[in-house]
Write an enzyme that holds these catalytic residues in place. Structure first.
Site, PDB file in Angstrom:
ATOM      1  N   MET A  60       0.845  -1.197   0.000  1.00  0.00           N
ATOM      2  CA  MET A  60       0.000   0.000   0.000  1.00  0.00           C
ATOM      3  C   MET A  60       0.880   1.247   0.000  1.00  0.00           C
ATOM      4  O   MET A  60       0.418   2.337   0.344  1.00  0.00           O
ATOM      5  CB  MET A  60      -0.927  -0.009   1.219  1.00  0.00           C
ATOM      6  CG  MET A  60      -1.882  -1.202   1.203  1.00  0.00           C
ATOM      7  SD  MET A  60      -3.338  -0.958   2.220  1.00  0.00           S
ATOM      8  CE  MET A  60      -2.609  -0.753   3.813  1.00  0.00           C
ATOM      9  N   HIS A  64       9.052   1.208   3.752  1.00  0.00           N
ATOM     10  CA  HIS A  64      10.116   1.200   4.762  1.00  0.00           C
ATOM     11  C   HIS A  64      10.951  -0.044   4.496  1.00  0.00           C
ATOM     12  O   HIS A  64      10.670  -0.816   3.560  1.00  0.00           O
ATOM     13  CB  HIS A  64       9.534   1.247   6.174  1.00  0.00           C
ATOM     14  CG  HIS A  64       8.489   0.204   6.441  1.00  0.00           C
ATOM     15  ND1 HIS A  64       8.762  -1.151   6.424  1.00  0.00           N
ATOM     16  CD2 HIS A  64       7.161   0.313   6.697  1.00  0.00           C
ATOM     17  CE1 HIS A  64       7.668  -1.820   6.691  1.00  0.00           C
ATOM     18  NE2 HIS A  64       6.668  -0.961   6.839  1.00  0.00           N
ATOM     19  N   GLU A  65      11.937  -0.254   5.346  1.00  0.00           N
ATOM     20  CA  GLU A  65      12.875  -1.359   5.139  1.00  0.00           C
ATOM     21  C   GLU A  65      12.155  -2.718   5.061  1.00  0.00           C
ATOM     22  O   GLU A  65      12.622  -3.632   4.374  1.00  0.00           O
ATOM     23  CB  GLU A  65      13.924  -1.303   6.255  1.00  0.00           C
ATOM     24  CG  GLU A  65      15.122  -2.186   6.095  1.00  0.00           C
ATOM     25  CD  GLU A  65      15.856  -2.093   4.752  1.00  0.00           C
ATOM     26  OE1 GLU A  65      15.987  -0.985   4.185  1.00  0.00           O
ATOM     27  OE2 GLU A  65      16.300  -3.164   4.273  1.00  0.00           O
ATOM     28  N   GLY A  66      11.005  -2.851   5.720  1.00  0.00           N
ATOM     29  CA  GLY A  66      10.238  -4.105   5.646  1.00  0.00           C
ATOM     30  C   GLY A  66       9.805  -4.384   4.207  1.00  0.00           C
ATOM     31  O   GLY A  66      10.015  -5.483   3.681  1.00  0.00           O
ATOM     32  N   HIS A  67       9.208  -3.366   3.552  1.00  0.00           N
ATOM     33  CA  HIS A  67       8.813  -3.539   2.141  1.00  0.00           C
ATOM     34  C   HIS A  67      10.038  -3.821   1.282  1.00  0.00           C
ATOM     35  O   HIS A  67      10.008  -4.670   0.397  1.00  0.00           O
ATOM     36  CB  HIS A  67       8.165  -2.251   1.600  1.00  0.00           C
ATOM     37  CG  HIS A  67       6.911  -1.847   2.280  1.00  0.00           C
ATOM     38  ND1 HIS A  67       6.852  -0.765   3.135  1.00  0.00           N
ATOM     39  CD2 HIS A  67       5.671  -2.364   2.241  1.00  0.00           C
ATOM     40  CE1 HIS A  67       5.614  -0.630   3.573  1.00  0.00           C
ATOM     41  NE2 HIS A  67       4.877  -1.588   3.053  1.00  0.00           N
ATOM     42  N   GLN A  96     -10.148  -2.289   2.797  1.00  0.00           N
ATOM     43  CA  GLN A  96      -9.661  -2.901   4.037  1.00  0.00           C
ATOM     44  C   GLN A  96      -9.608  -1.914   5.202  1.00  0.00           C
ATOM     45  O   GLN A  96      -9.118  -2.245   6.269  1.00  0.00           O
ATOM     46  CB  GLN A  96      -8.320  -3.600   3.811  1.00  0.00           C
ATOM     47  CG  GLN A  96      -7.134  -2.691   3.529  1.00  0.00           C
ATOM     48  CD  GLN A  96      -5.920  -3.495   3.088  1.00  0.00           C
ATOM     49  OE1 GLN A  96      -5.827  -3.965   1.961  1.00  0.00           O
ATOM     50  NE2 GLN A  96      -4.947  -3.650   3.978  1.00  0.00           N
ATOM     51  N   GLN A 134      -2.856 -11.738   8.654  1.00  0.00           N
ATOM     52  CA  GLN A 134      -3.037 -11.505   7.219  1.00  0.00           C
ATOM     53  C   GLN A 134      -2.350 -12.615   6.416  1.00  0.00           C
ATOM     54  O   GLN A 134      -2.901 -13.122   5.434  1.00  0.00           O
ATOM     55  CB  GLN A 134      -2.471 -10.135   6.831  1.00  0.00           C
ATOM     56  CG  GLN A 134      -2.357  -9.926   5.332  1.00  0.00           C
ATOM     57  CD  GLN A 134      -1.975  -8.510   4.963  1.00  0.00           C
ATOM     58  OE1 GLN A 134      -2.807  -7.618   5.034  1.00  0.00           O
ATOM     59  NE2 GLN A 134      -0.747  -8.290   4.543  1.00  0.00           N
ATOM     60  N   ARG A 149       2.771   3.128   9.688  1.00  0.00           N
ATOM     61  CA  ARG A 149       2.092   3.957  10.698  1.00  0.00           C
ATOM     62  C   ARG A 149       3.064   4.553  11.724  1.00  0.00           C
ATOM     63  O   ARG A 149       2.685   5.471  12.448  1.00  0.00           O
ATOM     64  CB  ARG A 149       1.006   3.153  11.408  1.00  0.00           C
ATOM     65  CG  ARG A 149      -0.162   2.826  10.492  1.00  0.00           C
ATOM     66  CD  ARG A 149      -1.333   2.229  11.247  1.00  0.00           C
ATOM     67  NE  ARG A 149      -2.513   2.182  10.410  1.00  0.00           N
ATOM     68  CZ  ARG A 149      -2.919   1.115   9.720  1.00  0.00           C
ATOM     69  NH1 ARG A 149      -2.235   0.004   9.776  1.00  0.00           N
ATOM     70  NH2 ARG A 149      -3.992   1.173   8.971  1.00  0.00           N
TER      71      ARG A 149
HETATM   72  O1  PAF Z   1      -0.051  -5.645   3.862  1.00  0.00           O
HETATM   73  C1  PAF Z   1      -0.452  -4.762   3.068  1.00  0.00           C
HETATM   74  O2  PAF Z   1       0.245  -3.799   2.760  1.00  0.00           O
HETATM   75  C2  PAF Z   1      -1.850  -4.876   2.487  1.00  0.00           C
HETATM   76  O3  PAF Z   1      -2.738  -5.440   3.402  1.00  0.00           O
HETATM   77  C3  PAF Z   1      -1.886  -5.657   1.142  1.00  0.00           C
HETATM   78  C4  PAF Z   1      -1.471  -7.106   1.318  1.00  0.00           C
HETATM   79  C5  PAF Z   1      -0.987  -4.971   0.139  1.00  0.00           C
HETATM   80  C6  PAF Z   1      -3.314  -5.642   0.588  1.00  0.00           C
HETATM   81  O4  PAF Z   1      -3.757  -4.341   0.371  1.00  0.00           O
END
Ligand code: PAF
Length: 287
Positions: free
Chosen positions: A27, A31-34, A58, A149, A183
């Site tokens: 989304m 950050h470093e996680g992504h 969501q 998730q 966040r």
């Molecule tokens: O973890 C997220 O960033 C979101 O929940 C995802 C998996 C991209 C779905 O919108």
């Protein structure tokens, strides 16, 4: 790096591919996680697609969709630096042309985050299924910080026979132990430092459960005392539990499939985290 805005553009860019395709759904507000997910995809797969879509379904109307950070240009630069080949950044009308479909994963999605955010996982499952259908990757990468998730997506993929391999990667943390989250940008530097108490309390609970072989009443008391200690430090705890990784049901007989999960508000920011028993290696979690 190519940026596609529509399904047609993306399909054209990927037409006739014969290489392995990795996919990192996000989304934005990287950050470093992504970045660790992108790095792993680039390492494992021939090409990597990242989706950047702030999925409205969501978020409940009372949540932080409008304020969610949206540093689009910076995100593109970061993805490019990681060697991502293509970013899919659709509009809401592209992802939800008629907005007539929702996907619901029962059971595993119902407690904890599912109870606190009743429409959340329906939105996640719906958008993830749509994205997988659009991108058709071989492998998709998700971060274990959003543990429930991950369980919901695993169930979705299994139950719908989606031809895709899932990879779940460890939570990336600050040196203070705080789990990285988009966040965290809402915090002042001082509050961000004190928010790390959430992870530190969870880690010391995890050490204690492991070293004292806590179970049943002993485990219940330890959970309650961590909750009290967090509340005393200014956290409003929504839930703190020991769960089984496969069922997401509470457990009072911890084993290697046990995870401690927590959700709490601190200075108005909602945080979630989870740890194994014993906790993973991290400088902040040393006893
Ligand atoms: O973890 C997220 O960033 C979101 O929940 C995802 C998996 C991209 C779905 O919108």
């Amino acid at each position: 790096m190519e940026v596609c805005r529509t399904v047609e553009e993306l399909r054209q860019a990927l037409a006739g591919r014969s290489y392995s395709l990795g996919f990192v759904p996000t989304m934005g507000a990287f950050h470093e996680g992504h970045l660790s997910l992108m790095r792993e995809s680039v390492r494992e797969c021939d090409q990597t697609v990242v989706s950047l879509f702030l999925n409205p379904t969501q978020f409940a109307p009372t949540e932080d969709l409008a304020n969610y950070p949206k540093p689009f240009e910076r995100d593109l630069e970061l993805a490019e630096k990681e060697g991502v080949d293509l970013v899919f950044a659709p509009e809401k009308s592209t992802m939800y042309p008629r907005d007539t479909v929702r996907v619901r994963v029962t059971g595993i999605s119902e407690e904890w985050e599912g109870a606190a955010r009743p429409t959340h996982f329906e939105g996640v499952a719906t958008v993830v299924l749509k994205l997988i259908e659009i991108v058709r990757p071989d492998v998709a990468f998700f971060g274990l910080k959003d543990l429930q998730q991950c369980a919901v997506i695993k169930e979705l993929v299994k139950e719908l026979f989606l031809p895709i391999h899932l990879r779940f990667l460890e939570t990336v943390r600050e040196s203070s132990g705080l789990a990285l989250s988009s966040r965290n940008a809402y915090f002042s530097p001082a509050d961000r430092e004190s928010a790390s108490a959430l992870a530190l309390e969870l880690a010391s609970l995890s050490h204690k459960i492991y070293s004292d072989s806590l179970r049943d009443q002993g485990l219940m008391h330890a959970l309650q005392s961590t909750k009290d200690s967090l509340q005393a430090k200014g956290f409003q705890v929504e839930y703190l539990a020991a769960i089984n990784l496969d069922t997401f049901r509470s457990t009072f007989r911890p084993d290697h499939k046990t995870r401690l999960i927590v959700a709490a508000k601190y200075k108005g920011v909602r945080l979630i985290d989870n740890l194994s028993v014993p906790p993973p290696e991290h400088p902040a979690f040393k006893r």
